[in-house]
Each structure stands twice: as structure tokens, then as C-alpha cells.
Design an enzyme around this catalytic site. Structure first.
Site, PDB file in Angstrom:
ATOM      1  N   TRP A   1     -13.034  -1.193  -3.608  1.00 50.33           N
ATOM      2  CA  TRP A   1     -12.147  -0.078  -3.955  1.00 50.33           C
ATOM      3  C   TRP A   1     -12.534   0.283  -5.382  1.00 50.33           C
ATOM      4  O   TRP A   1     -12.328  -0.496  -6.310  1.00 50.33           O
ATOM      5  CB  TRP A   1     -10.685  -0.509  -3.880  1.00 50.33           C
ATOM      6  CG  TRP A   1      -9.729   0.595  -4.155  1.00 50.33           C
ATOM      7  CD1 TRP A   1      -9.271   1.516  -3.263  1.00 50.33           C
ATOM      8  CD2 TRP A   1      -9.092   0.897  -5.406  1.00 50.33           C
ATOM      9  NE1 TRP A   1      -8.390   2.383  -3.878  1.00 50.33           N
ATOM     10  CE2 TRP A   1      -8.261   2.029  -5.196  1.00 50.33           C
ATOM     11  CE3 TRP A   1      -9.132   0.338  -6.686  1.00 50.33           C
ATOM     12  CZ2 TRP A   1      -7.495   2.599  -6.209  1.00 50.33           C
ATOM     13  CZ3 TRP A   1      -8.370   0.903  -7.693  1.00 50.33           C
ATOM     14  CH2 TRP A   1      -7.559   2.013  -7.449  1.00 50.33           C
TER      15      TRP A   1
ATOM     16  N   LYS B   1      -4.870  -1.452   0.781  1.00 44.34           N
ATOM     17  CA  LYS B   1      -3.627  -2.092   1.215  1.00 44.34           C
ATOM     18  C   LYS B   1      -3.032  -2.968   0.124  1.00 44.34           C
ATOM     19  O   LYS B   1      -1.823  -3.083   0.003  1.00 44.34           O
ATOM     20  CB  LYS B   1      -3.925  -2.934   2.461  1.00 44.34           C
ATOM     21  CG  LYS B   1      -2.707  -3.542   3.114  1.00 44.34           C
ATOM     22  CD  LYS B   1      -1.886  -2.504   3.817  1.00 44.34           C
ATOM     23  CE  LYS B   1      -0.590  -3.045   4.354  1.00 44.34           C
ATOM     24  NZ  LYS B   1       0.412  -1.968   4.482  1.00 44.34           N
TER      25      LYS B   1
ATOM     26  N   ASN C   1     -13.683  -8.932  -7.931  1.00 39.88           N
ATOM     27  CA  ASN C   1     -12.440  -8.195  -7.719  1.00 39.88           C
ATOM     28  C   ASN C   1     -11.666  -8.272  -9.039  1.00 39.88           C
ATOM     29  O   ASN C   1     -11.339  -9.364  -9.493  1.00 39.88           O
ATOM     30  CB  ASN C   1     -11.650  -8.851  -6.584  1.00 39.88           C
ATOM     31  CG  ASN C   1     -10.207  -8.358  -6.490  1.00 39.88           C
ATOM     32  OD1 ASN C   1      -9.326  -9.093  -6.076  1.00 39.88           O
ATOM     33  ND2 ASN C   1      -9.960  -7.126  -6.861  1.00 39.88           N
ATOM     34  N   GLY C   2     -11.398  -7.112  -9.639  1.00 43.39           N
ATOM     35  CA  GLY C   2     -10.667  -7.101 -10.907  1.00 43.39           C
ATOM     36  C   GLY C   2     -11.255  -6.057 -11.832  1.00 43.39           C
ATOM     37  O   GLY C   2     -12.031  -5.193 -11.406  1.00 43.39           O
TER      38      GLY C   2
ATOM     39  N   GLU D   1       0.467  10.065   1.663  1.00 40.66           N
ATOM     40  CA  GLU D   1      -0.642   9.107   1.634  1.00 40.66           C
ATOM     41  C   GLU D   1      -1.552   9.191   2.857  1.00 40.66           C
ATOM     42  O   GLU D   1      -2.739   8.934   2.746  1.00 40.66           O
ATOM     43  CB  GLU D   1      -0.175   7.679   1.355  1.00 40.66           C
ATOM     44  CG  GLU D   1       0.624   7.007   2.429  1.00 40.66           C
ATOM     45  CD  GLU D   1       1.072   5.604   2.028  1.00 40.66           C
ATOM     46  OE1 GLU D   1       0.408   4.938   1.224  1.00 40.66           O
ATOM     47  OE2 GLU D   1       2.112   5.164   2.547  1.00 40.66           O
TER      48      GLU D   1
ATOM     49  N   HIS E   1      18.799  21.491  -9.292  1.00 42.19           N
ATOM     50  CA  HIS E   1      18.406  21.393 -10.699  1.00 42.19           C
ATOM     51  C   HIS E   1      16.913  21.666 -10.888  1.00 42.19           C
ATOM     52  O   HIS E   1      16.340  21.273 -11.912  1.00 42.19           O
ATOM     53  CB  HIS E   1      18.781  20.021 -11.256  1.00 42.19           C
ATOM     54  CG  HIS E   1      20.254  19.751 -11.170  1.00 42.19           C
ATOM     55  ND1 HIS E   1      21.170  20.375 -11.971  1.00 42.19           N
ATOM     56  CD2 HIS E   1      20.970  18.968 -10.327  1.00 42.19           C
ATOM     57  CE1 HIS E   1      22.394  19.965 -11.657  1.00 42.19           C
ATOM     58  NE2 HIS E   1      22.295  19.114 -10.649  1.00 42.19           N
TER      59      HIS E   1
ATOM     60  N   CYS F   1     -10.471  -4.656  -3.947  1.00 44.15           N
ATOM     61  CA  CYS F   1     -11.735  -5.208  -3.486  1.00 44.15           C
ATOM     62  C   CYS F   1     -11.497  -6.559  -2.816  1.00 44.15           C
ATOM     63  O   CYS F   1     -10.572  -7.289  -3.169  1.00 44.15           O
ATOM     64  CB  CYS F   1     -12.770  -5.426  -4.596  1.00 44.15           C
ATOM     65  SG  CYS F   1     -13.115  -3.939  -5.533  1.00 44.15           S
TER      66      CYS F   1
ATOM     67  N   ARG G   1      -8.369  -4.345   1.631  1.00 38.99           N
ATOM     68  CA  ARG G   1      -8.340  -4.366   0.169  1.00 38.99           C
ATOM     69  C   ARG G   1      -9.163  -3.246  -0.458  1.00 38.99           C
ATOM     70  O   ARG G   1      -9.134  -3.052  -1.671  1.00 38.99           O
ATOM     71  CB  ARG G   1      -8.869  -5.715  -0.336  1.00 38.99           C
ATOM     72  CG  ARG G   1      -8.124  -6.903   0.208  1.00 38.99           C
ATOM     73  CD  ARG G   1      -8.753  -8.192  -0.247  1.00 38.99           C
ATOM     74  NE  ARG G   1      -8.515  -8.404  -1.660  1.00 38.99           N
ATOM     75  CZ  ARG G   1      -7.439  -8.991  -2.153  1.00 38.99           C
ATOM     76  NH1 ARG G   1      -6.512  -9.444  -1.346  1.00 38.99           N
ATOM     77  NH2 ARG G   1      -7.290  -9.147  -3.448  1.00 38.99           N
TER      78      ARG G   1
ATOM     79  N   LYS H   1       5.032   8.538   2.800  1.00 37.88           N
ATOM     80  CA  LYS H   1       4.275   8.349   4.049  1.00 37.88           C
ATOM     81  C   LYS H   1       3.423   9.586   4.325  1.00 37.88           C
ATOM     82  O   LYS H   1       2.256   9.489   4.659  1.00 37.88           O
ATOM     83  CB  LYS H   1       5.198   8.110   5.249  1.00 37.88           C
ATOM     84  CG  LYS H   1       5.897   6.793   5.312  1.00 37.88           C
ATOM     85  CD  LYS H   1       4.998   5.608   5.585  1.00 37.88           C
ATOM     86  CE  LYS H   1       4.387   5.036   4.333  1.00 37.88           C
ATOM     87  NZ  LYS H   1       5.061   3.997   3.642  1.00 37.88           N
TER      88      LYS H   1
ATOM     89  N   GLU I   1      10.556   7.676   0.509  1.00 41.89           N
ATOM     90  CA  GLU I   1       9.637   6.945   1.384  1.00 41.89           C
ATOM     91  C   GLU I   1       9.020   7.876   2.439  1.00 41.89           C
ATOM     92  O   GLU I   1       7.829   7.785   2.735  1.00 41.89           O
ATOM     93  CB  GLU I   1      10.378   5.761   2.025  1.00 41.89           C
ATOM     94  CG  GLU I   1       9.605   4.952   3.054  1.00 41.89           C
ATOM     95  CD  GLU I   1       8.334   4.290   2.526  1.00 41.89           C
ATOM     96  OE1 GLU I   1       8.082   4.290   1.311  1.00 41.89           O
ATOM     97  OE2 GLU I   1       7.574   3.785   3.369  1.00 41.89           O
TER      98      GLU I   1
HETATM   99  C1  AGP Z   1       2.867   2.031   1.086  1.00 40.00           C
HETATM  100  O1  AGP Z   1       2.658   2.823   2.189  1.00 40.00           O
HETATM  101  C2  AGP Z   1       1.786   1.931   0.144  1.00 40.00           C
HETATM  102  N1  AGP Z   1       0.532   1.790   0.713  1.00 40.00           N
HETATM  103  C3  AGP Z   1       2.035   1.263  -1.186  1.00 40.00           C
HETATM  104  O2  AGP Z   1       2.928   2.084  -1.864  1.00 40.00           O
HETATM  105  C4  AGP Z   1       2.555  -0.194  -1.230  1.00 40.00           C
HETATM  106  O3  AGP Z   1       3.864  -0.254  -0.757  1.00 40.00           O
HETATM  107  C5  AGP Z   1       2.486  -0.705  -2.685  1.00 40.00           C
HETATM  108  O4  AGP Z   1       1.155  -0.721  -3.092  1.00 40.00           O
HETATM  109  C6  AGP Z   1       3.115  -2.047  -2.875  1.00 40.00           C
HETATM  110  O5  AGP Z   1       2.477  -3.029  -2.117  1.00 40.00           O
HETATM  111  P1  AGP Z   1       3.095  -4.455  -1.902  1.00 40.00           P
HETATM  112  O6  AGP Z   1       4.353  -4.284  -1.138  1.00 40.00           O
HETATM  113  O7  AGP Z   1       2.063  -5.206  -1.152  1.00 40.00           O
HETATM  114  O8  AGP Z   1       3.363  -5.041  -3.269  1.00 40.00           O
END
Ligand code: AGP
Length: 609
Positions: free
Chosen positions: A74, A604, A100-101, A489, A505, A2, A27, A486, A482
Site C-alpha cells: 500500500w 483493510k 511495512n511502515g 469508499e 446550518h 503493506c 493490507r 460506505k 457510516e
Molecule cells: C471501514 O469501512 C474502513 N475501511 C475503515 O474506516 C476502518 O474502519 C478503519 O480503518 C479502522 O479500522 P480498524 O477497525 O481495523 O481499526
């Protein structure tokens, strides 16, 4: 997560608050709301969805008043809906709060208040508004009531509160979530991130945990919860206000993928000593003896940053011979980790605000470790709390899916490796070779992106698939994770990353003629092994997409599709192999009609546990 923002001054509050919300939308973006003081009442509008929907719906608030608060959400407690959007109110709608929290003891507080108070939402936040209302009856005025309410809360918060009857005041407070006050000319801002108001002032006061700020036309008064006054000097934010422009790209994510030709250069350009074959990391100078003596480096991070940490483990162990462990910050903090006094902990975070990473570094500091940050934002909580920080210099990343921040994290980890290794056993020649290769990477990324038409064809072939498997070994195993992250998400396709040899395995059972398997196979010391893994998938009719060196002919025999990358030395290959995987995920998400920059359920910056 948020984002919260508040304004008190002489200008119309609403347009300033909307602009702030646009800059905080990274956020969270499942609902938004605003409240502006008008005479002795509060005018409020809340909407489900993105900030622009609120801006459209709240046009009538333009010109209403010069004091207000706003929020982009959020969801944690309660689905995205108008009643659950912030601001939340007390029974009389004269107190408005944005938060926020997470208030962890809200069920008990709600139970206590429900007899006398009418709750309109499922949020944890609403209890704060009713608590303040309750204490206003006994304490008579706004500030003591907020202070008493805060004393009842357990959990995390950054809040901004308005009270219609003390209409020239905003009260802000922080415990565990970021909050900063902006000091303008006869005007004040409060926000989760200075980006919300940087266009207007770069002069800020950061609040610490357990502090409360009373903002009024007379100034800003900071106290702790026991009402002891706190003197805080203002600091200047050095970063420029970011332009929220896509520069002709349809999405920020695509722009940021292409930006990597420059951003990785920004990460290394001022820090290389070609002559000595080393990296100059001035902020770490005092810490090098300690790091070189340490028996272990522990890297803590989340998500993409955790994947960067895994690559860092391969780099640091290969060249510095210091043992490295990589931990999910969220696990590290709760398992009472065994840290020795000479341990070094590296916290990697693009935003510098990830709650779990912040808590992990605090845990490490508490136990006497030296904590080094790798962050993208100088003003972030993690950067401010680490003993020293290496900045990524990647510029603000707006797309929720991290791209340019990841490659910059890898560059910074390589620079750290280089600087340490040159003080140990790495020769000057070897250091110079690494530097020459590093300098060639921007051009090589450009080559990958110029030849990306083949990746688009692969996306067109596979975008309707339900599952993907990503496999890599050695330095490229983390990129299998990674690449899969990508894809899932932003396109909502189920994807898994594995070390290629682990496939037999278990995951091999998933392979049939419908399963696309992406192999990362640059010619490194695991190359022959990964060719065998490709054969194993081919024998089971899996559909093989291989990322391989430009001149590699062997993979063509065993792959359905080959994505070419220029050759580089092994430790640098992850900085290249990830680029086509980012582009592939992007193209698939676009073909599936997904919201690439703001995928569902994500934000984000993850500032809640
Ligand atoms: C990456 O594409 C993500 N959106 C997420 O995993 C992100 O890397 C993670 O939340 C960590 O964020 P930060 O690097 O700002 O700590």
C-alpha cells in the site's frame, strides 16, 4: 500498511509465499513482489497491481529455492510502480528487503548515502538496503550490519531481509509495525499476520518493538538492538485458518453483509444471562468496579470503528449515566489528552492493528488509564496490549469496507452497556427486554435482506449521481456518517453524513432536484423532528430516500422511496438501519463497475500513521 511474509525451510518457497501474500492482500494491493534465494544470488519478480498478477508473472520462481521473502504494498512513498514495489535492493542486488511502515528520516539517510549508492526507487525502504550494504563493508557480516542499520532508523518498521551470501538466513525486525514468526517442523515463517502461514503452523513467537530475529535452519534467535538475547516462549494461535471462500457470493462484501444474521449472534450468544437480564463479560470482571467508579469513559477509534464508538456513546450515556467522549485516535494521541487516574479508555478496532488506535491506547496507558479493547482478532497488537479485551467474534472480515464488524461492534457495546447498567439503575425487566430484542435481531436482519429488491431499484435510479447526503438523529446520527462512508469508499461517490438538524446550518444549500438525501427515520424519540427535516428537504425538491419502520405510513407522504426495517427498541435501531445502507452502497458500487472488495487507495488494516 503493506503485508510482508518470509519462508525458510525445505519446501519450495515461492508457492508458500504466494499463498501468504493472498492472505495478507487485505493490507494493501497496489503492487507486489518476491525474492527467492538461488545459490548465491537472489531471483526476484515485482508487478504492479494485485497479488494474482505477481503469481502469474513469477511462475518461473517455482522450484528455484527454499528461502524467500515477499510483499504486498500500500503505497506511502512513491507511486505504485515496479521500481517502487518491494523487495527493495542494495546496489549489488545481493540484499533484498520487504518493509511495512514508514522511515521518517529517510530523506537525510538518502542524502548521506547518495554519494556512494545508486538509488532505483522513490521509497523510504530502499535506504535500509543501502545502509545494510554500507555497514556490511565495515562490519563484515549480515547480522551486525542489519543491527547497525536499524539503529539509524527513525519511524516504524516490520522488515524481513535476505542476503545472498548468507543464504540460509532471514533477519526480521520490528518497531511499531506487527511481526510474528511461525515455528513449523523444520521450517520457519515470518509475517505481518499469522494468517499468512496458519495453514502450516499455529506455533508462533510475537516480536516486540525494538527486537530482531535471526531465523536460520538452527532456529530463531531473538535479540534487542543492543544484541542482548531475549527469551520468548512460543504461543499457540487459537483461530482456525480462514477459508478465503465467497461461498457463491460475487464479492466478500456481499457475503459479509449476509453473514450478519449469524455474526451478531456469535457476538452475543455466549454472553447473555436471560434470567438476570444482563450480559456476562468474564474478561472484564476485575475491571467493573473501576469502570463503575470512573468519572468518564473515552472511546478512541478510527473510521467505521469510530462510528461504532459514537453509537456506543449514546448507549452508554443513556443507560449507565457515565459521561462518554469519543475521539479520533489520530487526534487523541497528539493533543496531550487530559486523562485522570480513574479514567477508562475503550479502544475499538476490527483489525486490532490500526496504528493510530494502538498509539492512542499506549498514550492512555502511559497516563494511567485502564484500557479496554473491542477487537476482532485475539492475536492483534491492540488485543495484546489492552488491560482487557472484549472480542467481537465476527470472523475474519475480508472486504475492505467494514460491514459485519460494525454490527458486531455495536452488539459488544450494547453488552457492555447492559452489564454496567444492570449494576447501576437498570431494572431486571428492562435488561430482559433488551436481551429479548437483541435475540430477535438476526431474524430481523434476514427480513431486511430478503426484501432488498427495493434497495436494488433505488441503486439503479441513483448510481450515476455525483453526490449523496445522509441524515440521521440521535442513535442513528452515527449511521448517517457510516452510510456515507460506505458509499464513498466503494463507489467513489462524494457522500456526506450529518446530524439531520445540522442540515439547515449549511448543507441545505446543496439541495436541489438532483441531490439524493438518505434519511434514517425509525420511530424513536426524534422521529417527529426528523419528519420536519424531511419536509425541509422536500420543499427544496431534494430526492428523498427514507429508512423507516415497516408499519410507518407517514413517511410515504414525504419520501420518494422508503426502505423498510422491522421495529425494535431505540438503542438497537442502528444495528438494523445500517444493513440497508451497506446493501445500497454495495449495489451502487457494482452498477458503477467498481472493485467492491478492494477499492482504490484503501487497505483493510491501516498500520501507518
Ligand atoms: C471501514 O469501512 C474502513 N475501511 C475503515 O474506516 C476502518 O474502519 C478503519 O480503518 C479502522 O479500522 P480498524 O477497525 O481495523 O481499526
Amino acid at each position: 500498511m503493506c503485508g510482508i511474509v518470509g519462508y525458510l525451510g525445505e519446501k519450495n518457497a515461492a508457492p508458500l509465499l504466494f499463498d501468504g501474500l493472498r492472505r495478507l492482500e487485505y493490507r494493501g494491493y497496489d503492487s507486489a513482489g518476491i525474492a527467492v534465494v538461488s545459490g548465491r544470488s537472489l531471483c526476484s519478480v515485482k508487478t504492479v497491481g494485485k497479488v494474482e498478477l505477481l503469481v502469474e508473472a513469477a511462475k518461473e520462481l517455482h522450484g528455484v529455492g527454499t528461502v524467500g521473502i515477499a510483499h504486498t504494498r500500500w503505497a506511502t512513498h512513491g507511486e505504485p510502480s515496479v521500481p517502487n514495489a518491494h523487495p527493495q535492493f542494495d546496489c549489488t542486488e545481493s540484499i533484498a528487503i520487504v518493509h511495512n511502515g514508514i522511515i521518517e528520516n529517510y530523506p537525510a539517510l538518502r542524502k548521506r548515502l547518495e554519494e556512494k549508492h545508486r538509488f532505483m526507487s522513490e521509497t523510504d525502504t530502499e535506504v535500509i538496503a543501502h545502509l545494510i550494504e554500507e555497514y556490511l563493508i565495515t562490519d563484515g557480516s549480515f547480522e551486525p550490519a542489519v543491527r547497525r542499520a536499524l539503529a539509524d532508523l527513525q519511524g516504524t518498521y516490520a522488515i524481513a531481509v535476505l542476503f545472498a551470501y548468507e543464504h540460509e538466513t532471514i533477519i526480521a525486525a520490528r518497531q511499531g509495525s506487527p511481526l510474528v514468526v511461525g515455528l513449523g517442523e523444520g521450517e520457519y515463517f515470518v509475517a505481518s499476520d499469522p494468517a499468512a502461514f496458519l495453514k502450516h503452523t499455529a506455533n508462533v513467537l510475537y516480536l516486540s518493538d525494538g527486537e530482531m530475529a535471526v531465523i536460520s535452519p538452527d532456529g530463531v534467535n531473538i535479540t534487542d538492538l543492543a544484541n542482548n538475547e531475549i527469551q520468548r516462549d512460543a504461543v499457540q494461535v487459537t483461530r482456525e485458518p480462514e477459508e478465503l471462500e465467497k461461498n457463491g457470493f460475487p464479492h466478500f462484501m456481499l457475503k459479509e453483509i449476509f453473514d450478519q444474521t449469524q455474526t451478531i449472534e456469535e457476538s452475543f450468544c455466549e454472553r447473555l444471562d436471560d434470567e438476570e437480564g444482563t450480559a456476562r463479560l468474564s474478561t472484564l470482571l476485575d475491571f467493573f468496579p473501576h469502570i463503575l467508579r470512573s468519572r468518564r469513559i473515552t472511546i478512541v477509534a478510527c473510521g467505521t470503528s469510530w462510528h461504532a464508538g459514537l453509537v456506543g456513546e449514546y448507549m452508554l450515556e443513556r443507560y449507565t449515566h457515565i459521561p462518554v467522549e469519543v475521539e479520533y485516535a489520530s487526534e487523541f494521541r497528539y493533543r496531550d489528552p487530559l486523562l485522570m487516574p480513574d479514567d477508562v479508555v475503550i479502544a475499538i478496532s476490527q483489525s486490532g492493528e490500526t496504528a493510530d488506535t494502538l498509539a492512542a491506547l499506549r498514550e492512555a496507558k502511559c497516563k494511567g488509564a485502564i484500557v479496554i479493547g473491542i477487537c476482532n482478532s485475539a492475536e492483534s497488537s491492540i488485543a495484546r496490549e489492552c488491560d482487557a479485551t472484549l472480542f467481537m467474534n465476527a470472523g475474519q472480515e475480508i472486504g475492505v469496507a467494514s460491514t459485519k464488524a460494525y454490527t458486531s461492534q455495536l452488539v459488544v457495546l450494547l453488552l457492555l452497556t447492559l452489564a454496567l447498567a444492570r449494576k447501576k439503575t437498570m431494572s431486571r425487566d428492562e435488561g430482559q427486554l433488551l436481551i429479548r430484542e437483541l435475540r430477535s435481531l438476526p431474524g430481523k436482519i434476514e427480513r431486511i435482506l430478503t426484501n432488498s429488491a427495493s434497495i436494488l431499484r433505488i441503486a439503479e435510479e441513483f448510481y450515476q449521481c455525483q453526490h449523496f447526503l445522509y441524515l440521521g438523529r440521535g442513535f442513528n446520527f452515527p449511521n448517517a456518517l457510516e452510510g456515507a462512508l460506505k458509499l464513498k469508499e466503494i463507489s467513489y461517490i462524494h457522500a456526506e453524513g450529518y446530524p439531520a438538524a445540522e442540515m439547515k446550518h449549511g448543507p441545505i444549500a446543496l439541495i436541489d432536484a438532483n441531490m439524493p438525501v438518505v434519511f434514517l427515520a425509525p420511530r424513536d424519540h426524534t422521529y417527529e423532528k426528523i419528519l420536519s427535516n424531511i419536509q425541509e428537504v422536500k420543499a427544496r425538491k431534494g430526492r428523498i430516500i427514507t429508512v423507516a419502520d415497516e408499519e410507518d405510513k407517514d413517511v410515504e407522504q414525504v419520501s420518494d422511496y422508503v426502505i423498510r426495517i422491522p421495529k425494535t427498541i431505540e438503542a438497537l435501531t442502528p444495528i438494523l438501519t445500517i444493513v440497508p445502507l451497506q446493501f445500497l452502497a454495495y449495489q451502487i458500487a457494482v452498477l458503477r463497475g467498481c472493485n467492491v472488495d478492494q477499492p482504490r487507495n484503501l487497505a483493510k488494516s491501516v498500520t501507518v500513521e
